[in-house]
Design an enzyme around this catalytic site. Structure first.
Site, PDB file in Angstrom:
ATOM      1  N   HIS A  17     -23.212   2.146 -32.608  1.00 54.35           N
ATOM      2  CA  HIS A  17     -23.553   1.412 -33.842  1.00 54.35           C
ATOM      3  C   HIS A  17     -23.173  -0.070 -33.744  1.00 54.35           C
ATOM      4  O   HIS A  17     -22.916  -0.712 -34.764  1.00 54.35           O
ATOM      5  CB  HIS A  17     -22.877   2.021 -35.081  1.00 54.35           C
ATOM      6  CG  HIS A  17     -23.008   3.500 -35.183  1.00 54.35           C
ATOM      7  ND1 HIS A  17     -24.002   4.114 -35.911  1.00 54.35           N
ATOM      8  CD2 HIS A  17     -22.286   4.503 -34.625  1.00 54.35           C
ATOM      9  CE1 HIS A  17     -23.878   5.434 -35.800  1.00 54.35           C
ATOM     10  NE2 HIS A  17     -22.840   5.689 -35.019  1.00 54.35           N
ATOM     11  N   GLU A  54     -34.398 -13.722 -23.347  1.00 54.00           N
ATOM     12  CA  GLU A  54     -35.195 -13.803 -24.588  1.00 54.00           C
ATOM     13  C   GLU A  54     -36.683 -13.638 -24.297  1.00 54.00           C
ATOM     14  O   GLU A  54     -37.403 -12.935 -25.007  1.00 54.00           O
ATOM     15  CB  GLU A  54     -34.964 -15.142 -25.283  1.00 54.00           C
ATOM     16  CG  GLU A  54     -33.584 -15.282 -25.890  1.00 54.00           C
ATOM     17  CD  GLU A  54     -33.363 -16.695 -26.424  1.00 54.00           C
ATOM     18  OE1 GLU A  54     -33.444 -16.871 -27.640  1.00 54.00           O
ATOM     19  OE2 GLU A  54     -33.118 -17.612 -25.615  1.00 54.00           O
TER      20      GLU A  54
END
Ligand code: ARG
Length: 464
Positions: free
Chosen positions: A159, A293
């Site tokens: 998480h 990216e």
């Protein structure tokens, strides 16, 4: 060009509209199949000669002519003509112009429908090998990092919250496994790529006495396709490849996301080499992780290519339909994008360093990452796990209130939560103790990771 000089011009009296020629041409992108087209034609011509459908002399002229055309294309002197639509007709017309009648016999017992399928399969077979090599290079970079940082710890997350300490090497080898599955998928796809389509002709086979087994041997296909209609309609192997390609790009994208996070000031887990970063045109202090990216960003087009192909086939009746020409651009784009992304990722990883001191500090302090170890300790002292979980939960709540780490607690404080806790608890509360206790198969314990690393190094031929 008048239709009479076109390969299929016989039944036409009017001229093709210029707009139609421009709209239907694929030569701008399918010219990349020229080597495969020529190899397929050479094997086909040899078969025609063996079967007495052309003479040996004609075969000689065809082979020579095709070799010359290949050399011209390689040298960049060949002129591609959009009015000839595609690579198949550009080459066939050039051959006919060169050698006359013999060239006009090459297309005997063949259609562009089985020809284009053959060219694509031959091309994908090569590309599959190259793609596997590129993935292997990425895996080598991971295994290299795993070896360099063996023993060093980092926080492991679920998480995106600190969960349990792990070895950096364990994290690197997780990616080695992930990309290993991609290689398996590529290898498996070869089974279905490696089937000879030539001989299906337009859709129904041919009445001429061809020998498909011979062509299969010439072109190194272990199998000949079974049904001529399925053969010219089939693009499943392309969809499968682009699905694997999408999976690879998604794996690269998940990795890129970690690299973007890890190289930020907030995380500061890694340093990407200057050579693989760029600056900002306005903010002088910036060093941006553009490569991860861009790789992450390119997953959009690779997933899109898969969607385009699935949609392309969705409503197509048997057998060949011109729609199928639209298979090539998504396929080629997937090949190029995934290939380039893998290549640069392998380099980037090989030039990346971990901030091990900071990682060790982060793993030890804050986040109570050895809380599970305390619970497991209690289980070993015969406390049922659910109770142990609750005891440790209360201990952590106390630490939070007191602004302490688990390792800061005195034995007296710990005993407040469970009388079974003894001095030996401190061994499991340390980061190293925690990591090295995880000796279950596939766990992050140093011994297990050393074994996994040795297997990976052997698999990749990295043992010295
Ligand atoms: N350029 C075409 C393609 O890529 C080749 C096959 C054309 N066949 C035909 N019957 N028009 O699919």
């Amino acid at each position: 060009m008048s239709n009479k000089t076109k390969m299929w011009g016989g039944r036409f009296s009017g001229k093709t509209a210029a707009s139609v020629e421009a709209f239907s041409a694929s030569i701008q992108y399918d010219s990349r199949l020229f080597r495969q087209d020529i190899a397929g034609s050479m094997a086909h011509a040899k078969m025609l000669a063996r079967q007495g459908l052309i003479t040996d002399e004609e075969l000689g002229q065809i082979l020579k002519g095709l070799s010359e055309i290949r050399a011209e294309i390689e040298a960049g002197t060949f002129v591609f003509r959009p009015e000839l639509e595609d690579i198949h007709m550009n080459i066939e017309k050039a051959l006919a112009d060169k050698i006359g009648d013999a060239g006009a016999r090459l297309h005997t017992a063949r259609s562009r429908n089985d020809q284009v399928n053959l060219d694509t399969r031959l091309y994908m077979r090569e590309i599959t090998g190259e793609m596997i090599e590129l993935i292997t290079a990425v895996q080598r970079s991971f295994v290299g990092l795993a070896r360099t940082y063996l023993g060093a710890v980092m926080p492991g997350y679920t998480h995106l919250q600190r969960a349990q300490p792990v070895l950096i090497s364990h994290h690197m080898l997780a990616y080695y496994e992930m990309f290993g599955r991609d290689k398996e998928r590529l290898v498996d796809g070869l089974k279905r790529i490696n089937v000879l389509p030539l001989g299906a002709a337009a859709l129904a086979g041919t009445g001429l006495p061809i020998d498909r087994q011979f062509v299969a041997r010439e072109l190194d296909f272990p199998k000949v396709s079974a049904n001529s209609m399925d053969t010219v309609a089939d693009r499943d192997f392309i969809i499968e490849f682009c699905s694997t390609g999408a999976m690879i790009q998604i794996h690269l994208s998940r990795l890129s996301e970690e690299l973007v996070l890890w190289s930020s000031e907030e995380f500061k887990f890694v340093e990407l080499a200057d050579a693989f970063c760029t600056g900002s045109s306005i903010m002088p202090q910036k060093k941006n992780p553009d490569i991860p990216e861009l790789i992450r960003g390119k997953s959009g087009r690779v997933v899109g290519n898969l969607m385009a192909l699935l949609t392309l086939l969705k409503g197509l009746p048997m057998t060949y339909n011109r729609d199928l020409q639209e298979d090539k651009e998504p396929l080629f784009d997937t090949i190029d994008t995934v290939g380039q992304s893998l290549a640069i990722m392998a380099e980037l990883l090989a030039n990346m360093t971990f901030h091990t001191d900071r990682l060790e500090e982060l793993t030890g302090g804050g986040g109570y990452m050895t809380a599970t170890d305390l619970a497991d300790y209690l289980v070993r002292k015969n406390v049922p796990f659910r109770q142990a979980h609750s005891i440790v939960g209360q201990t952590v709540a106390y630490c939070l209130k007191e602004k302490k780490e688990l390792t800061d607690l005195s034995i007296a404080e710990l005993k407040e939560f469970s009388a079974t806790i003894e001095e030996d608890v401190f061994a499991v509360l340390s980061v190293q103790g925690s990591v090295n206790s995880r000796l279950s198969l596939g766990g992050t314990g140093l011994k297990r990771v050393e074994e996994a690393l040795a297997v990976a190094e052997k698999d990749l031929g990295m043992v010295t």
